[in-house]
Design an enzyme around this catalytic site. Sequence first.
Site: not given
Ligand code: PMV
Length: 311
Positions: A88, A90-95, A137
């Site tokens: 949670g 921003g490093l894309g763990s869920s993706a 992601d």
């Molecule tokens: O913080 P993250 O990994 O959820 O990245 C979101 C990036 C956004 O541009 C804000 C949304 C998206 O789906 O690209």
Amino acid sequence: MTRKVKVSAPGKVILSGEHAVVYGYPEILSAIDRRLSVEIEETGSDLDIQPIESRPFVEYAVEVIKTKLNVSGLNNLKIRTNSQIPLGCGLGSSAAFSVAITAAFFGFLNLPRSLKKINEIAYEIEKKQHGTPSGGDNTISAYGGFLLYRKETESFKVFSSLKTKVFPQIFLINSGKPEESTGEMIKGVKDFVLKTPQEAEKIFKEMEQITRNFLRFLSGEELNFGDLITINERLLEQLGVVSSKTKLLIQKIESISGSAKISGAGGLKDNSGIVIVYHEDPKVIEKFAHEGNLDLFRVKLGERGFKNEKC
Ligand code: PMV
């Protein structure tokens, strides 16, 4: 012998274009050397999921995969998730999870591993977590490397793997998990777009320009990577996705001649998730983080997409 497969997929950073990507502008993403793995094994008992907190999301992912692949049964599985990617921020763990579990099922069912199909299914799983993600992601986690990505419409997304000549050495500082979800941050930007459409368009266009400059940099042109990071951060601040606390941290990094930007959705109330940090002399950043007791780690960019792992 029971069937068993294990697949890992990488986390990501966004070098440029987050949020703008939601409005059809391009972004550049890179896979990093922090990975999440999913192991699937046949057992004699009911669905067994570890760690237990991941159960709702894993169950949902399994349902999506079964529907998309048109398979039934598969109730006697043990599914283990193991992650080096902080959750949670921003490093894309869920993706990475969505890609790894989808690719693991392809392996488990002996299906030909089509990158395109795996990515499409992973995107469907991602939607559960983020509502209306751009799909960037999951695409970087599936394909790896560096990508230029653009979502034109829900069903038409274009991306290209970048043949990079330069791999900038960056650090990440975890400013902490944001209070807001990615969906809430996207909603905040939407409100800004609705209220001040011309201002928003100007910011997105400038971001697009920076994204193009990043492209030129990655293909070997002499441009200042640090400056690109700083300009990008200012534009994100104007969009209202960086908290005062994180802005202060970034100003301190700039005062010691470094550059920093958030990566991903950000956060406004308190923490803003992962911050990308660059300095010509990495020792300066290490000293700064040590003195400030900050959560700093070095990552490699341009890492591989999903891959099989030894069970
Ligand atoms: O913080 P993250 O990994 O959820 O990245 C979101 C990036 C956004 O541009 C804000 C949304 C998206 O789906 O690209």
